[in-house]
Design an enzyme around this catalytic site. Structure first.
Site, short mmCIF file in Angstrom:
data_model
loop_
_atom_site.label_atom_id
_atom_site.label_comp_id
_atom_site.label_asym_id
_atom_site.label_seq_id
_atom_site.Cartn_x
_atom_site.Cartn_y
_atom_site.Cartn_z
CD GLU A 22 4.77 -1.30 2.65
OE1 GLU A 22 4.10 -2.35 2.72
OE2 GLU A 22 4.30 -0.20 2.94
CG ASP A 25 4.18 -9.54 3.80
OD1 ASP A 25 5.18 -9.43 3.05
OD2 ASP A 25 3.00 -9.45 3.36
N GLY A 107 -5.54 -0.53 -8.32
CA GLY A 107 -4.18 -0.18 -8.75
C GLY A 107 -3.55 0.94 -7.95
CD GLU A 145 -2.83 -11.60 -4.24
OE1 GLU A 145 -3.76 -11.43 -3.42
OE2 GLU A 145 -2.12 -10.67 -4.66
CG ASP A 157 -1.63 -6.75 1.19
OD1 ASP A 157 -1.03 -6.06 2.04
OD2 ASP A 157 -1.26 -6.84 0.00
C1 GLA Z 1 2.08 -6.25 -1.36
C2 GLA Z 1 1.97 -7.69 -0.89
C3 GLA Z 1 2.16 -7.80 0.62
C4 GLA Z 1 3.42 -7.08 1.07
C5 GLA Z 1 3.49 -5.68 0.47
C6 GLA Z 1 4.79 -4.99 0.77
O1 GLA Z 1 1.02 -5.49 -0.86
O2 GLA Z 1 0.71 -8.21 -1.23
O3 GLA Z 1 2.19 -9.15 1.00
O4 GLA Z 1 4.57 -7.83 0.80
O5 GLA Z 1 3.32 -5.69 -0.94
O6 GLA Z 1 4.92 -4.77 2.13
#
Ligand code: GLA
Length: 369
Positions: A22, A25, A107, A145, A157
């Site tokens: 987490e 990325d 959300g 985005e 994502d």
């Molecule tokens: C969100 C962002 C991702 C990633 C996560 C945390 O989902 O869109 O790119 O950074 O938070 O891991």
């Protein structure tokens, strides 16, 4: 769906749950998400002019009309900005009618926005025979985005929404978007992954996400390295006096989390779910204490799950709300759900929602029915 128009193409893309990895990325780390069964559908028809019409099957009374010549990065609007951002990022030169049918909970930290972007990106790619690979589409959806909507998200994502495969988690190397499928069959081991939506709405656009990302980038600049991926724990300890205490904590999360992902892949491969659970717990503690993106509801969900027999639990996604996951024996899931409901009620939190999902396929073109 509706009879608004007959589509030329229908595409769908899923939301995601991140098993581990987490907030790394954008530090060129490794992440291990999987696609969930809930999907968003984009039905698209080519127009002969430069107009764009967008409608949602969930809000059929609201028709959004604009044109290719009026696309404005960081302009006003609601969810349709994600659709317009993809049209902008793909540099589409033909008008389109689009109907969105979204089934990824909003959300909840399950990446409904990436599902929306990727369904539209794949549909446009097919409609206009643009020939982009799924990897390229992920980068274009991220560009939409970042630059059109104005959310500084990483690449996880969009990549998993496009490249996931059913039955597997997706090990994604965020440096070059190389992927490896890691078989993820919990049911065969009598286990289940429970998703607990805290019902606390998270919004990446609010600043906490961007501030943490900036701290990570500041460490990279101060230590003159290519990314936090290139930083070892011992090098971070030796460089402690060159960065602020806050930067140290953020980088400590990133460096330890990247290592945890690789250990989690080994654990999953060996079906060593106890180790996987411990890595999930350590990830949560790091996100709570070093990265500071958890919240009371997420901590309550995680702690209650663990004290009622979960093997591991952690918050997922951007944080500050959204969902947590708990890995547990199938026979314990009902007890864990009940305990979390009770704990939320006695803390005065909103009632949580629960989901489970098998790892599913990434974006695909759907039959025209
Ligand atoms: C969100 C962002 C991702 C990633 C996560 C945390 O989902 O869109 O790119 O950074 O938070 O891991």
């Amino acid at each position: 769906m509706s009879d608004w128009f007959t589509p030329d193409v229908i595409a769908s893309a899923p939301g995601r749950v991140n098993l581990i990895g987490e907030h790394i990325d954008f530090s060129q780390g490794f992440v291990l998400p999987f696609a969930i069964e809930d999907r968003t559908f984009a039905r698209i028809r080519k127009r002969e002019d430069r107009e764009i019409r967008i409608r949602s099957a969930q809000r059929p009374d609201r028709l959004i009309s604009t044109s290719l010549d009026q696309l404005l990065p960081r302009g006003d609007g609601d969810w349709e900005r994600y659709v317009l951002g993809v049209i902008w990022a793909l540099d589409i030169q033909s008008g389109v009618d689009i109907e969105i049918d979204g089934h990824v909970p909003l959300g909840a930290g399950l990446s409904s926005s990436a599902a929306l972007e990727c369904a539209v990106a794949l549909a446009l790619n097919e409609l206009l025979a643009s020939g982009h690979s799924h990897k390229e589409l992920a980068l274009l959806a991220q560009k939409a985005e970042n630059d059109y909507v104005g959310v500084p998200c990483g690449i996880m994502d969009q990549s998993v929404s496009l490249m996931a495969k059913s039955g597997s988690a997706l090990l994604l190397d965020c440096r070059d978007l190389d992927t490896r499928l890691v078989p993820f069959d919990l049911a065969a081991s009598g286990l289940q992954l429970l998703v607990i939506d805290t019902q606390v709405q998270h919004a990446l656009i609010d600043g906490g996400y961007a501030q943490r990302r900036q701290s990570c980038e500041s460490v990279v600049a101060k230590l003159d390295i290519a990314s936090l991926r290139d930083l070892s724990l011992s090098a971070l300890e030796s460089a402690k006096d060159q960065i602020t205490v806050e930067e140290y904590k953020r980088a400590h999360h990133a460096v330890t989390e990247i290592a945890r992902v690789l250990k989690a892949v080994d654990a999953l491969t060996d079906k060593d779910f106890m180790t996987l659970g411990q890595l999930m717990n350590a990830s949560h503690h790091s996100l709570r204490d070093d990265y500071e993106v958890s919240c009371p509801e997420l901590n309550c969900a995680v702690d209650t799950a663990i004290s009622h027999g979960a093997i591991g639990a952690r918050m997922v996604g951007g944080g500050f709300g959204g969902s947590a996951i708990a890995l547990a024996d199938q026979s314990k899931i009902a007890e864990i759900e009940d305990a979390i409901k009770v704990a939320f009620a006695s803390a005065g939190f909103h009632a949580p929602r629960f989901f489970t999902s098998l790892p599913s396929d990434g974006a695909r073109i759907e039959p025209l029915t």
